[in-house]
Design an enzyme around this catalytic site. Structure first.
Site, PDB file in Angstrom:
ATOM      1  N   HIS A   3       3.869 117.870  59.666  1.00  0.00           N
ATOM      2  CA  HIS A   3       4.565 116.649  59.230  1.00  0.00           C
ATOM      3  C   HIS A   3       4.412 116.351  57.755  1.00  0.00           C
ATOM      4  O   HIS A   3       4.840 115.293  57.302  1.00  0.00           O
ATOM      5  CB  HIS A   3       4.059 115.434  59.999  1.00  0.00           C
ATOM      6  CG  HIS A   3       4.375 115.459  61.456  1.00  0.00           C
ATOM      7  ND1 HIS A   3       5.511 114.893  61.998  1.00  0.00           N
ATOM      8  CD2 HIS A   3       3.702 116.008  62.487  1.00  0.00           C
ATOM      9  CE1 HIS A   3       5.515 115.074  63.304  1.00  0.00           C
ATOM     10  NE2 HIS A   3       4.425 115.753  63.631  1.00  0.00           N
ATOM     11  N   LYS A  12       8.282 100.948  55.019  1.00  0.00           N
ATOM     12  CA  LYS A  12       7.599 102.203  55.339  1.00  0.00           C
ATOM     13  C   LYS A  12       6.171 102.054  54.837  1.00  0.00           C
ATOM     14  O   LYS A  12       5.869 101.078  54.142  1.00  0.00           O
ATOM     15  CB  LYS A  12       8.276 103.396  54.657  1.00  0.00           C
ATOM     16  CG  LYS A  12       8.527 103.139  53.152  1.00  0.00           C
ATOM     17  CD  LYS A  12       9.285 104.261  52.476  1.00  0.00           C
ATOM     18  CE  LYS A  12      10.766 104.287  52.736  1.00  0.00           C
ATOM     19  NZ  LYS A  12      11.207 105.385  53.563  1.00  0.00           N
ATOM     20  N   ARG A  13       5.292 102.994  55.167  1.00  0.00           N
ATOM     21  CA  ARG A  13       3.943 102.911  54.621  1.00  0.00           C
ATOM     22  C   ARG A  13       3.991 102.905  53.097  1.00  0.00           C
ATOM     23  O   ARG A  13       4.920 103.452  52.491  1.00  0.00           O
ATOM     24  CB  ARG A  13       3.105 104.092  55.121  1.00  0.00           C
ATOM     25  CG  ARG A  13       2.650 103.928  56.547  1.00  0.00           C
ATOM     26  CD  ARG A  13       1.736 102.733  56.687  1.00  0.00           C
ATOM     27  NE  ARG A  13       0.461 102.999  56.074  1.00  0.00           N
ATOM     28  CZ  ARG A  13      -0.688 103.082  56.709  1.00  0.00           C
ATOM     29  NH1 ARG A  13      -0.737 102.878  58.016  1.00  0.00           N
ATOM     30  NH2 ARG A  13      -1.801 103.328  56.072  1.00  0.00           N
ATOM     31  N   LYS A  23       6.356 107.802  48.084  1.00  0.00           N
ATOM     32  CA  LYS A  23       7.540 107.111  48.604  1.00  0.00           C
ATOM     33  C   LYS A  23       8.182 106.232  47.524  1.00  0.00           C
ATOM     34  O   LYS A  23       9.277 105.722  47.682  1.00  0.00           O
ATOM     35  CB  LYS A  23       7.175 106.269  49.821  1.00  0.00           C
ATOM     36  CG  LYS A  23       6.691 107.114  51.006  1.00  0.00           C
ATOM     37  CD  LYS A  23       6.276 106.238  52.168  1.00  0.00           C
ATOM     38  CE  LYS A  23       5.619 106.999  53.311  1.00  0.00           C
ATOM     39  NZ  LYS A  23       6.595 107.686  54.181  1.00  0.00           N
ATOM     40  N   LYS A  68      16.972 104.940  61.560  1.00  0.00           N
ATOM     41  CA  LYS A  68      17.134 103.643  62.225  1.00  0.00           C
ATOM     42  C   LYS A  68      18.062 102.740  61.406  1.00  0.00           C
ATOM     43  O   LYS A  68      18.898 102.012  61.963  1.00  0.00           O
ATOM     44  CB  LYS A  68      15.763 102.970  62.404  1.00  0.00           C
ATOM     45  CG  LYS A  68      14.851 103.738  63.352  1.00  0.00           C
ATOM     46  CD  LYS A  68      13.374 103.389  63.212  1.00  0.00           C
ATOM     47  CE  LYS A  68      12.532 104.489  63.860  1.00  0.00           C
ATOM     48  NZ  LYS A  68      11.093 104.402  63.535  1.00  0.00           N
TER      49      LYS A  68
HETATM   50  C1  26Q Z   1      -5.776 112.885  58.952  1.00  0.00           C
HETATM   51  C2  26Q Z   1      -7.168 113.077  58.934  1.00  0.00           C
HETATM   52  C3  26Q Z   1      -8.019 111.998  58.886  1.00  0.00           C
HETATM   53  C4  26Q Z   1      -7.490 110.710  58.876  1.00  0.00           C
HETATM   54  C5  26Q Z   1      -6.116 110.520  58.906  1.00  0.00           C
HETATM   55  C6  26Q Z   1      -5.264 111.608  58.933  1.00  0.00           C
HETATM   56  C7  26Q Z   1      -3.788 111.395  58.951  1.00  0.00           C
HETATM   57  C8  26Q Z   1      -3.247 110.387  59.724  1.00  0.00           C
HETATM   58  C9  26Q Z   1      -1.874 110.177  59.756  1.00  0.00           C
HETATM   59  C10 26Q Z   1      -2.930 112.201  58.225  1.00  0.00           C
HETATM   60  C11 26Q Z   1      -1.557 111.983  58.270  1.00  0.00           C
HETATM   61  C12 26Q Z   1      -1.017 110.975  59.046  1.00  0.00           C
HETATM   62  C13 26Q Z   1       0.412 110.676  59.155  1.00  0.00           C
HETATM   63  C14 26Q Z   1       1.391 111.401  58.695  1.00  0.00           C
HETATM   64  C15 26Q Z   1       2.792 110.992  58.857  1.00  0.00           C
HETATM   65  O1  26Q Z   1       3.078 109.932  59.383  1.00  0.00           O
HETATM   66  N1  26Q Z   1       3.746 111.807  58.420  1.00  0.00           N
HETATM   67  C16 26Q Z   1       5.154 111.459  58.556  1.00  0.00           C
HETATM   68  O2  26Q Z   1       5.639 112.009  59.775  1.00  0.00           O
HETATM   69  C17 26Q Z   1       6.960 111.578  60.044  1.00  0.00           C
HETATM   70  C18 26Q Z   1       7.353 112.104  61.400  1.00  0.00           C
HETATM   71  O3  26Q Z   1       7.591 113.464  61.341  1.00  0.00           O
HETATM   72  C19 26Q Z   1       7.905 112.032  58.961  1.00  0.00           C
HETATM   73  O4  26Q Z   1       9.172 111.501  59.213  1.00  0.00           O
HETATM   74  C20 26Q Z   1       7.414 111.585  57.585  1.00  0.00           C
HETATM   75  O5  26Q Z   1       8.212 112.164  56.579  1.00  0.00           O
HETATM   76  C21 26Q Z   1       5.952 111.989  57.395  1.00  0.00           C
HETATM   77  O6  26Q Z   1       5.451 111.454  56.184  1.00  0.00           O
END
Ligand code: 26Q
Length: 797
Positions: free
Chosen positions: A355, A543-544, A549, A655
């Site tokens: 992702h 978004k986050r 972004k 969306k």
């Molecule tokens: C990893 C290790 C330790 C703590 C946290 C994490 C962690 C947590 C969440 C790393 C990444 C995330 C989230 C990533 C994410 O949301 N990516 C998004 O995924 C979406 C669905 O595919 C995409 O549409 C977005 O482009 C992408 O940024």
């Protein structure tokens, strides 16, 4: 047998449940009483429905899909469940008899916020899609006691409050203590050989009990029900020995350490943190889930030889990677399979979705920490790595530097993505561009080695949630023009294109948007006291919060518009409201500074009423799934302005498009495919392409833009001198000195495209037509379609 309740039966059930649970009659029940009663009834019904479905699926020998994810951002359940089961209208009528509104009941439910953003929401959308398509699906995750924090803005600064969701949320959960699993951490490993058999024993280990709680997800108009199985960590027993010795601290410590595992979701998005507790969480999820999958299979078939035929396990990013060595461990140590046979099974069972391409989000664990916490898993990874490297030497030639680059273990670290690509039969990105970048850059060597593994599945959304359940006026228009087939087959939205030149339909589209904007403005006024001019363009970036972004690119443009209007208060200017919603990771300072900037801008503009009529900024506190369901229908401009090549896909973009918003975006992630589906002429593309970024980033000197471009110069200087009394030196310095996401390089193009947006908005017919083309093209972005692609090309269901 699953019951299909008549309105009269529903009324009886509700009355009985209210009496039994709260000792009230429907006439005296509060919305909260109704919420609990209805949720309990629906949850029971779904459980029954799932049991019937599961028995049937197993009797046909259907393959099952297990979707492992550290996050499922579910939002609310009641509204969706009633809608999917076809009871929404009956319940609304019933409540009306008692003078209770549906929305007051829905508002009693807290969001299940067991995720950060895109990745977690995607997992939730896929449970919906899997149920709709009739697949036998299990989602696995952790029952976090506290989900994503509640955001409170104090003087423009984000503060984090605990998200205490369980009191209102647990009515959807079914505890299954009889299916609890023990998960083992730490200790030492003893290996012995006897009669040619390898025996592994674990000494001095710490055991944590994993207790499952099930949450059911109904499919629209479908017999299938997905299960989300959430694990809660408990101490397996009370340490009586320590307690009797008088060591109360140790005795209670053990409980606290165990329970800490499912206490709270890490609030990082696209950023890893190599923390011990996070690793414990990840292994806890993997070990409990794999054990459960294997034991359900054993119950059904009495053997594991056909496991790969009947079971797929999907890994949502690298966070659940340890399921791979854990299944190896079970097959080798507990079941006595040979390495070769076990590995063959594992590689057939597992698939992985990437992702992100951001370096800081690629998971890497410290080898020493890992070895101490998971000694047996460590040994297995070492052996996977040894065999993998020797195959790589054979392929690339002895001494090839590629082998070190691709190894799973490399100087003192374990690279989770490399383990995934090595072990999974399928690796996919989440948009066409992202899947290409994976092959060209991030996993290029792996692509040379095993090109057949690499695939694309463009993300999709549970579109009924954001269309028919959130935007009734648009849904009505669609039903009257193209029929209701689009509710089952999203491709049928294409039929709407035939009305692109029907002025009556275009006017109704405009009226629907106007109604939604007014509703949203009222909501914001009621909940925050802020007023929004419903006649202004609603320009939305939700978004986050992350530098890539580029919410600060948006902010810089707003500053420039503000400065312009300060000097030209009489200018003919299309009124615009910039709406933001975003949470920042709690330790991400610059992101919090950007939130503060947006809030200060909002205040500063309000001080000047003449400008505020034309330009305003609204910062929505605590943006979450439920708020997005209110906002999307009211949105007109969708800001998707990441630096090209950085946003893997995006799903908010889909969306917003579905609700008729026009995208202002870079050629990044799924924006490109949105353009293909809506027609490039129906969106506002600007900025560098991913290829141009790659070419120009190496020698990039943002200071040159600052020095040569007076608009940029003035905007950045204002950051320094202060907005509403707050100064933003760190942000200004970052922009001038490093600007890692090339905000200044894309600034002029962004400004130009924003001018075009305003110009087009002056022509409502053109605007409405563009909007219509977006709605008509949005069908391809349904989770039903995405899940179907996974089922056909990856899981082979
Ligand atoms: C990893 C290790 C330790 C703590 C946290 C994490 C962690 C947590 C969440 C790393 C990444 C995330 C989230 C990533 C994410 O949301 N990516 C998004 O995924 C979406 C669905 O595919 C995409 O549409 C977005 O482009 C992408 O940024």
């Amino acid at each position: 047998m699953v019951t299909n309740y008549t309105p009269a039966q529903l009324k009886m059930l509700v009355t009985e449940t209210l009496h039994k649970e709260f000792d009230v009659t429907p006439e005296n029940a509060t919305p909260e009483n109704f919420y609990f009663a209805l949720s309990q009834i629906i949850s029971n019904l779904l459980e029954e429905k799932h049991d019937t479905f599961y028995a049937h699926a197993k009797s046909t020998g259907a393959k099952e899909i297990n979707y492992l994810s550290m996050e499922f951002l579910m939002g609310r359940s009641l509204k969706t469940a009633l809608y999917n089961l076809g009871y929404a209208q009956a319940i609304e009528n019933l409540l009306a008899e008692y003078g209770v509104s549906m929305s007051s009941v829905y508002d009693c439910e807290p969001d299940a916020g067991l995720g950060n953003g895109g990745l977690g929401r995607l997992a939730a959308c896929y449970l919906d899609g899997m149920a709709k398509n009739g697949y036998n699906a299990y989602g696995y995750s952790i029952l976090y006691e506290y989900g994503i924090f509640k955001q409170k803005i104090v003087d423009g600064w984000q503060t984090e409050l605990p998200d205490n969701w369980l009191p209102g949320g647990k009515v959807w959960l079914r505890a299954l203590p009889q299916r609890s699993v023990n998960v083992t951490f730490g200790g030492q490993i003893d290996e012995t050989w006897m009669d040619n058999h390898h025996f592994v024993t674990h000494r001095n280990a710490t055991v944590v009990k994993a207790v499952p709680y099930d949450l059911y997800v109904s499919g629209y108009n479908s017999e299938a029900v997905s299960v989300l199985r959430l694990w809660r960590a408990e101490s397996p027993s009370f340490d009586m020995e320590s307690f009797n010795r008088g060591d109360y601290v140790s005795a209670t410590q053990q409980i606290a350490t165990a329970e800490a595992i499912s206490k709270v979701l890490y609030p990082n998005d696209n950023h890893t943190e190599g923390k011990r507790l996070r690793l414990r969480q990840q292994y806890f999820l993997c070990a409990a889930s794999v054990s459960d999958i294997v034991s359900r299979h054993m119950n059904e078939y009495g053997q594991l030889d056909n496991l790969a035929e009947k079971v797929s396990i999907h890994i949502n990013d690298t966070h659940p990677t340890l399921a791979i060595p854990e299944l190896m461990r079970i097959l080798l140590d507990d079941c006595g399979y040979s390495w070769e046979t076990a590995w063959e099974m594992v590689t057939r069972i597992f698939s992985y979705t990437n992702h992100t391409v951001l370096a800081e989000a690629l998971e890497v664990w410290d080898e020493q920490l890992f070895k101490e916490l998971l000694p047996r898993i460590y040994q297995i990874i070492c052996e996977i790595n040894r065999r993998f490297c020797s195959q790589l030497y054979e392929f690339f030639g002895d001494g090839s530097p590629k082998v070190g680059e691709m190894a799973i273990l490399w100087p003192n670290t374990i690279r989770m993505a490399h383990l995934c690509v090595c072990a999974c039969h399928s690796v996919n990105g989440v948009s066409k561009l992202h899947s290409q970048i994976i092959k060209d850059d991030v996993f290029h060597n792996f692509y040379l080695y095993t090109p057949e593994k690499f695939q694309n599945v463009t993300n999709g959304i549970a579109y009924r949630r954001w269309l028919s359940q959130s935007n009734p006026s648009l849904t009505r228009l669609l039903c009257e023009t193209i029929g209701d087939g689009f509710l089952t087959h999203s491709e049928e939205l294409e039929k709407f294109r035939a009305f692109a030149h029907d002025s009556g339909v275009l006017e109704r589209l405009e009226a629907s948007k106007k109604e939604n904007k007014e509703n949203f403005a009222n909501y914001v006024y009621k909940t925050t006291g802020q007023t929004i001019n419903p006649a202004s363009i609603f320009d939305v970036q939700v978004k986050r919060l992350h530098e890539y972004k580029r919410q600060h690119l948006n902010a810089l443009n707003i500053i420039s518009e503000y400065l312009y209007l300060r000097e030209n208060p009489q200018a003919d200017f299309v009124p615009k409201t910039y709406i933001f919603g975003a949470k920042a990771a709690s330790g991400y300072f610059l992101a919090k500074q950007i939130i503060k900037l947006l809030c200060m801008l909002s205040e500063e503009i309000k001080k000047n009423p003449q400008i505020a009529e034309k330009l305003s900024v609204v910062y929505l506190e605590d943006y979450k799934v439920t708020l997005s369901e209110l906002l999307m229908p009211a949105s007109e401009v969708s800001e998707q302005i990441s630096l090209a090549g950085k946003e893997a896909s995006g799903t908010g973009n889909m969306k917003l498009m579905l609700n008729g918003a026009l995208t202002v975006g870079t050629l990044d992630g799924a924006n490109i495919e949105i353009g293909e589906a809506a027609g490039m002429e129906n969106m506002f593309i600007f900025g560098m392409t991913a290829e141009e970024v790659k070419q120009t980033q190496p020698g990039y000197q943002p200071r040159k833009f600052y020095e040569s471009n007076p608009v940029i110069h003035r905007a950045v200087d204002l950051l320094r001198s202060g907005i509403n009394g707050a100064q933003f030196d760190d942000l200004a310095n970052s922009l001038i000195n490093t600007d890692p996401y090339m905000v200044l390089a894309d600034f002029d193009a962004y400004r130009a495209v924003q001018k075009r947006v305003s110009a087009v908005y002056r022509n409502p017919e053109q605007w409405n037509r563009m909007s219509l083309h977006n709605i008509a093209g949005a069908g391809i972005f349904s989770a039903d379609r995405a899940v179907r692609e996974y089922a056909q090309n990856i899981w082979h269901l």
